[in-house]
Design a protein around this motif. Structure first.
Motif, PDB file in Angstrom:
ATOM      1  N   LYS A  79       0.831  -1.202   0.000  1.00  0.00           N
ATOM      2  CA  LYS A  79       0.000   0.000   0.000  1.00  0.00           C
ATOM      3  C   LYS A  79       0.865   1.252   0.000  1.00  0.00           C
ATOM      4  CE  LYS A  79      -3.941  -2.055   2.360  1.00  0.00           C
ATOM      5  NZ  LYS A  79      -4.705  -2.110   3.606  1.00  0.00           N
ATOM      6  N   LEU A  83       1.056   4.051  -3.076  1.00  0.00           N
ATOM      7  CA  LEU A  83       0.799   5.472  -2.893  1.00  0.00           C
ATOM      8  C   LEU A  83       1.994   6.302  -3.346  1.00  0.00           C
ATOM      9  CD1 LEU A  83      -1.068   7.688  -1.945  1.00  0.00           C
ATOM     10  CD2 LEU A  83      -0.166   7.396   0.359  1.00  0.00           C
ATOM     11  N   THR A  87       1.941   8.936  -6.435  1.00  0.00           N
ATOM     12  CA  THR A  87       2.349  10.318  -6.211  1.00  0.00           C
ATOM     13  C   THR A  87       3.439  10.720  -7.198  1.00  0.00           C
ATOM     14  OG1 THR A  87       1.831  10.063  -3.870  1.00  0.00           O
ATOM     15  CG2 THR A  87       3.194  11.932  -4.474  1.00  0.00           C
ATOM     16  N   GLU A 124      -9.282  10.403  -6.785  1.00  0.00           N
ATOM     17  CA  GLU A 124      -8.803   9.604  -5.651  1.00  0.00           C
ATOM     18  C   GLU A 124      -7.336   9.900  -5.357  1.00  0.00           C
ATOM     19  OE1 GLU A 124      -9.686   5.571  -6.693  1.00  0.00           O
ATOM     20  OE2 GLU A 124     -11.781   5.740  -6.095  1.00  0.00           O
ATOM     21  N   THR A 125      -6.547  10.071  -6.396  1.00  0.00           N
ATOM     22  CA  THR A 125      -5.128  10.394  -6.206  1.00  0.00           C
ATOM     23  C   THR A 125      -4.973  11.763  -5.569  1.00  0.00           C
ATOM     24  OG1 THR A 125      -4.536   9.048  -8.104  1.00  0.00           O
ATOM     25  CG2 THR A 125      -2.914  10.661  -7.378  1.00  0.00           C
ATOM     26  N   SER A 128      -5.824  11.427  -1.959  1.00  0.00           N
ATOM     27  CA  SER A 128      -4.756  10.755  -1.204  1.00  0.00           C
ATOM     28  C   SER A 128      -3.579  11.687  -0.956  1.00  0.00           C
ATOM     29  CB  SER A 128      -4.262   9.517  -1.958  1.00  0.00           C
ATOM     30  OG  SER A 128      -5.269   8.568  -2.052  1.00  0.00           O
ATOM     31  N   ARG A 131      -4.595  14.303   1.639  1.00  0.00           N
ATOM     32  CA  ARG A 131      -4.601  13.743   2.996  1.00  0.00           C
ATOM     33  C   ARG A 131      -3.185  13.543   3.526  1.00  0.00           C
ATOM     34  NH1 ARG A 131      -9.451   9.485   2.025  1.00  0.00           N
ATOM     35  NH2 ARG A 131     -11.159  10.893   2.542  1.00  0.00           N
TER      36      ARG A 131
END
Length: 181
Positions: A79, A83, A87, A124-125, A128, A131
């Protein structure tokens, strides 16, 4: 008479290649079995031939238990890597948000399924990344608060005392901690 050194390259003759594959595959599986016995370990071997045929062998636990254990152990690492890769592969944060904003202003009635899926992935990216940046900034604020207040730990039993109403910066600290949840 000793063995000659085999040059490691593709074997051109198909029949020789198949014989070598079969012998080396069996040797690999035998070595895995021996390692399992000697070291009391669970070993799974998967081999896919050039024609796509699957060969598997396991010792110790059965194959599905070994694979399940592997997946559980490496799920969190995967995971994080996913991510980080997302990124790296996407546009800078500001550009990504601008693209999402522009696409959200378009009517979605005339968009294709592929366009909608792409838009969803970009959204969604962006979420993420947002966040992650928010968490990073909040952790920096928390560290600076710790330094300002001279506290060693904020969380735990000492942290509960530090968050009491007697603390002059308690409200800011409570706000910061509630945002971390």
């Amino acid at each position: 008479m000793g063995r000659r050194k085999v040059e490691i390259k593709r074997i051109e003759k198909k029949s020789s290649r198949q014989v070598t594959f079969s012998k080396r595959r069996n040797g690999l599986i035998e070595k895995a079995r021996q390692l399992s016995i000697l070291c009391e370990s669970s070993i799974a071997v998967l081999v896919v031939s050039g024609s796509g045929k699957l060969y598997n062998s396991s010792s110790g636990d059965n194959m599905s238990k070994i694979i399940d254990r592997y997946e559980i152990q490496h799920a969190d690492e995967q995971k994080v890597l996913d991510l980080e890769e997302k990124t790296r592969n996407y546009l800078p944060h500001k550009e990504l948000l601008d693209i999402v904003q522009r696409k959200l202003e378009e009517p979605v009635d005339n968009l294709s399924v592929d366009s909608l899926m792409s838009m969803e992935e970009q959204l969604e990216t962006a979420l993420s990344v947002t966040r992650a940046k928010k968490t990073e900034l909040m952790m920096d604020d928390l560290k600076s608060l710790q330094e300002t207040m001279g506290m060693k730990t904020i969380l735990g039993t000492e942290g509960e005392r530090g968050m009491s109403s007697e603390n002059c910066s308690g409200n800011k600290l409570l706000e910061t901690l509630s945002l971390l949840k």
